[in-house]
Scaffold this active site. Structure first.
Site, short mmCIF file in Angstrom:
data_model
loop_
_atom_site.label_atom_id
_atom_site.label_comp_id
_atom_site.label_asym_id
_atom_site.label_seq_id
_atom_site.Cartn_x
_atom_site.Cartn_y
_atom_site.Cartn_z
N GLY A 1 43.89 40.89 12.22
CA GLY A 1 43.80 39.56 11.63
C GLY A 1 45.05 39.07 10.94
O GLY A 1 44.99 38.06 10.22
N HIS B 1 44.40 51.86 -4.10
CA HIS B 1 43.36 51.86 -5.12
C HIS B 1 43.85 52.67 -6.30
O HIS B 1 44.06 53.88 -6.20
CB HIS B 1 42.05 52.47 -4.58
CG HIS B 1 41.28 51.54 -3.72
ND1 HIS B 1 40.16 51.93 -3.01
CD2 HIS B 1 41.45 50.21 -3.45
CE1 HIS B 1 39.69 50.88 -2.35
NE2 HIS B 1 40.45 49.84 -2.59
N HIS C 1 62.52 39.71 11.02
CA HIS C 1 61.24 39.36 11.63
C HIS C 1 60.73 40.45 12.57
O HIS C 1 59.52 40.61 12.77
CB HIS C 1 61.40 38.04 12.40
CG HIS C 1 60.14 37.52 13.02
ND1 HIS C 1 59.16 36.90 12.28
CD2 HIS C 1 59.71 37.53 14.31
CE1 HIS C 1 58.17 36.54 13.10
NE2 HIS C 1 58.47 36.90 14.32
N GLN D 1 50.05 41.67 0.99
CA GLN D 1 49.49 40.71 0.06
C GLN D 1 49.10 41.38 -1.25
O GLN D 1 48.90 42.60 -1.31
CB GLN D 1 48.26 40.04 0.67
CG GLN D 1 48.54 39.26 1.95
CD GLN D 1 47.32 38.48 2.41
OE1 GLN D 1 46.75 37.68 1.67
NE2 GLN D 1 46.92 38.69 3.65
N ARG E 1 29.81 64.37 21.70
CA ARG E 1 30.12 63.26 22.60
C ARG E 1 31.56 63.32 23.10
O ARG E 1 31.97 62.56 23.97
CB ARG E 1 29.87 61.93 21.89
CG ARG E 1 28.38 61.62 21.72
CD ARG E 1 28.15 60.58 20.64
NE ARG E 1 28.85 59.32 20.90
CZ ARG E 1 28.30 58.27 21.50
NH1 ARG E 1 27.06 58.33 21.94
NH2 ARG E 1 28.99 57.16 21.66
N ASN F 1 47.63 43.86 6.13
CA ASN F 1 46.99 43.79 7.43
C ASN F 1 48.11 43.70 8.46
O ASN F 1 48.85 42.71 8.49
CB ASN F 1 46.08 42.57 7.56
CG ASN F 1 44.90 42.64 6.62
OD1 ASN F 1 44.32 43.70 6.40
ND2 ASN F 1 44.52 41.51 6.04
N CYS G 1 60.00 33.78 7.63
CA CYS G 1 61.43 34.12 7.77
C CYS G 1 62.28 33.38 6.73
O CYS G 1 61.93 32.27 6.30
CB CYS G 1 61.91 33.78 9.18
SG CYS G 1 61.51 35.02 10.43
N LYS H 1 34.16 65.74 24.99
CA LYS H 1 34.32 66.99 25.73
C LYS H 1 35.68 67.63 25.49
O LYS H 1 35.89 68.79 25.81
CB LYS H 1 34.11 66.74 27.22
CG LYS H 1 32.68 66.29 27.56
CD LYS H 1 32.52 66.09 29.06
CE LYS H 1 31.09 65.66 29.37
NZ LYS H 1 30.89 65.43 30.83
N ARG H 2 36.59 66.86 24.92
CA ARG H 2 37.90 67.38 24.56
C ARG H 2 38.39 66.55 23.39
O ARG H 2 37.82 65.49 23.10
CB ARG H 2 38.86 67.32 25.74
CG ARG H 2 39.02 65.96 26.37
CD ARG H 2 39.87 66.06 27.64
NE ARG H 2 40.11 64.77 28.25
CZ ARG H 2 39.29 64.19 29.11
NH1 ARG H 2 38.14 64.77 29.42
NH2 ARG H 2 39.59 63.02 29.65
N GLU I 1 26.08 51.43 13.76
CA GLU I 1 26.99 51.38 12.60
C GLU I 1 26.77 50.14 11.76
O GLU I 1 26.95 50.17 10.54
CB GLU I 1 28.43 51.47 13.09
CG GLU I 1 28.75 52.85 13.63
CD GLU I 1 29.96 52.86 14.54
OE1 GLU I 1 30.80 53.75 14.38
OE2 GLU I 1 30.05 51.97 15.40
N HIS J 1 55.57 38.88 11.13
CA HIS J 1 56.63 39.18 10.16
C HIS J 1 56.12 40.25 9.19
O HIS J 1 54.99 40.18 8.72
CB HIS J 1 57.01 37.92 9.39
CG HIS J 1 58.29 38.05 8.63
ND1 HIS J 1 59.49 37.54 9.09
CD2 HIS J 1 58.58 38.66 7.45
CE1 HIS J 1 60.45 37.82 8.21
NE2 HIS J 1 59.91 38.50 7.21
N SER K 1 48.12 36.99 10.19
CA SER K 1 48.44 35.64 10.64
C SER K 1 49.87 35.51 11.12
O SER K 1 50.23 34.50 11.73
CB SER K 1 48.20 34.64 9.49
OG SER K 1 48.99 34.99 8.36
N CYS L 1 58.68 30.93 12.46
CA CYS L 1 57.94 31.80 11.54
C CYS L 1 58.01 31.26 10.12
O CYS L 1 59.11 31.04 9.58
CB CYS L 1 58.50 33.22 11.60
SG CYS L 1 57.80 34.33 10.34
N HIS M 1 54.88 41.93 6.25
CA HIS M 1 54.49 41.43 4.94
C HIS M 1 53.16 42.04 4.51
O HIS M 1 52.40 42.58 5.32
CB HIS M 1 54.35 39.90 4.95
CG HIS M 1 53.15 39.39 5.70
ND1 HIS M 1 53.05 39.39 7.09
CD2 HIS M 1 51.96 38.88 5.25
CE1 HIS M 1 51.89 38.89 7.45
NE2 HIS M 1 51.19 38.59 6.35
#
Length: 336
Positions: free
Chosen positions: A154, A276, A110, A163, A25, A148, A52, A27-28, A313, A159, A156, A49, A161
């Protein structure tokens, strides 16, 4: 067509899932529009923010005037210490899920990102990752450290950061990786990711960046267009097992990889990434484990066009057109 240009499936050894590759699918190595995303300059401090330094967060807590990394309990945690009820005998089954969640501000700036930081600042973030894994791993079954980056993924806040979610259970994907690594060790008498690493070093075609301690590859079974896997060259079970030298060289390698991402479409590249390591619930029963980080960036054709997991998928299995080898070559060209 040669056999490499024909549709085929590749097995993800870590999860046991298959990926459909359809190189015919393309071609290059890359096609489609290329245009930069419309980006605005961010100030080094945003009064609006909630991450901050000195600003008030939701609920009234005020951030200290931090100057490096800053960790605080997530104001909207997905996991709590309280325990829900259980209905194990029910068809519609539920069980308790306990834990705690934290936010790691990488920098007081920030406008910064993990890619834009210097090696010393990135190493400070890595030190924090290691400390969080060690501390929370003493009382929880698993510690998931992730980021993220970008509104597309997603996030939020722009800044810089990440989790930390610590849980009293081992999450599904990590449990699956544990099971497949354990099975491979029992069947082959060797460590799965050690054998993958050796094969990738010999092949060279999917290596993106490397140094004496670390290597970043587009895995043979990659599902996302420019997905990468970051691996230590020696067996390490968890983040807290890293030496100072390994932390330092990881900071440099991440800088190279993330700069290549940003240069690919000349944009502040979005992604979800996560570490992981051996679940802490395993204790010392972790000989089959090899620490690694997954980077899942969504961009496909330009700074504004992403890959969506839809159609086949969602209903069948993951499919990709751009081969992992072509993706690695594109990224490798941009590593400085």
């Amino acid at each position: 067509m040669t056999s490499e240009q024909l549709p085929h499936r590749r097995l993800n050894r870590l999860t046991g899932e298959w990926v459909l590759v359809s190189p015919q699918r393309m071609k290059r190595p890359w096609q489609g529009e290329r245009k930069a995303a419309a980006e605005t300059e961010r100030p080094s401090h945003d009064p609006a923010c909630y991450l901050c330094p000195g600003n008030e967060r939701m609920g009234g807590t005020r951030n200290p005037a931090y100057s490096g990394t800053h960790v605080f309990p997530n104001d909207f945690p997905a996991l709590l210490a309280e325990e829900a009820g259980e209905n194990a005998g029910s068809l519609l089954r539920q069980e308790p899920a306990r834990g705690e969640a934290r936010v790691i501000c990488y920098s007081p700036d920030h406008s910064s990102t993990l890619a834009r930081m210097d090696d010393a600042a990135r190493q400070s973030v890595i030190e924090n990752w290691c400390a969080q894994s060690a501390e929370l791993g003493k009382r929880w079954a698993h510690v998931e450290i992730f980021e993220n980056k970008g509104a597309m993924m997603g996030a939020s806040s722009p800044h810089p950061h990440g989790q930390v979610w610590a849980s009293d259970f081992v999450p599904t994907i990590v449990e699956r990786e544990d099971r497949h690594q354990r099975h491979y060790a029992g069947e082959q008498g060797s460590t799965l990711l050690a054998d993958v690493l050796a094969a990738e070093i010999e092949a060279r075609e999917r290596v993106v960046a490397e140094d004496e301690n670390w290597i970043a590859i587009v895995p043979y079974w990659a599902a996302w267009p420019f997905e990468t896997l970051v691996l230590p060259r020696k067996k390490i079970a968890r983040l807290e097992d890293l030496t100072e030298s390994e932390k330092s060289s990881l900071a440099a390698l991440l800088g190279k990889l993330l700069h290549a991402y940003d240069a690919l479409f000349d944009t502040d590249f979005p992604y979800s990434m996560g570490w992981h390591g051996a679940p802490h619930a395993l204790g010392e029963d972790n000989d089959h484990w090899w620490l690694h980080a997954h980077f899942y960036p969504p961009l496909l054709r330009s700074a504004e066009i992403r890959k969506h997991m839809v159609g086949f998928e969602l209903l069948g299995e993951v499919q990709r057109d751009l081969t992992p080898e072509a993706a690695a070559a594109r990224l490798r060209e941009l590593v400085q």
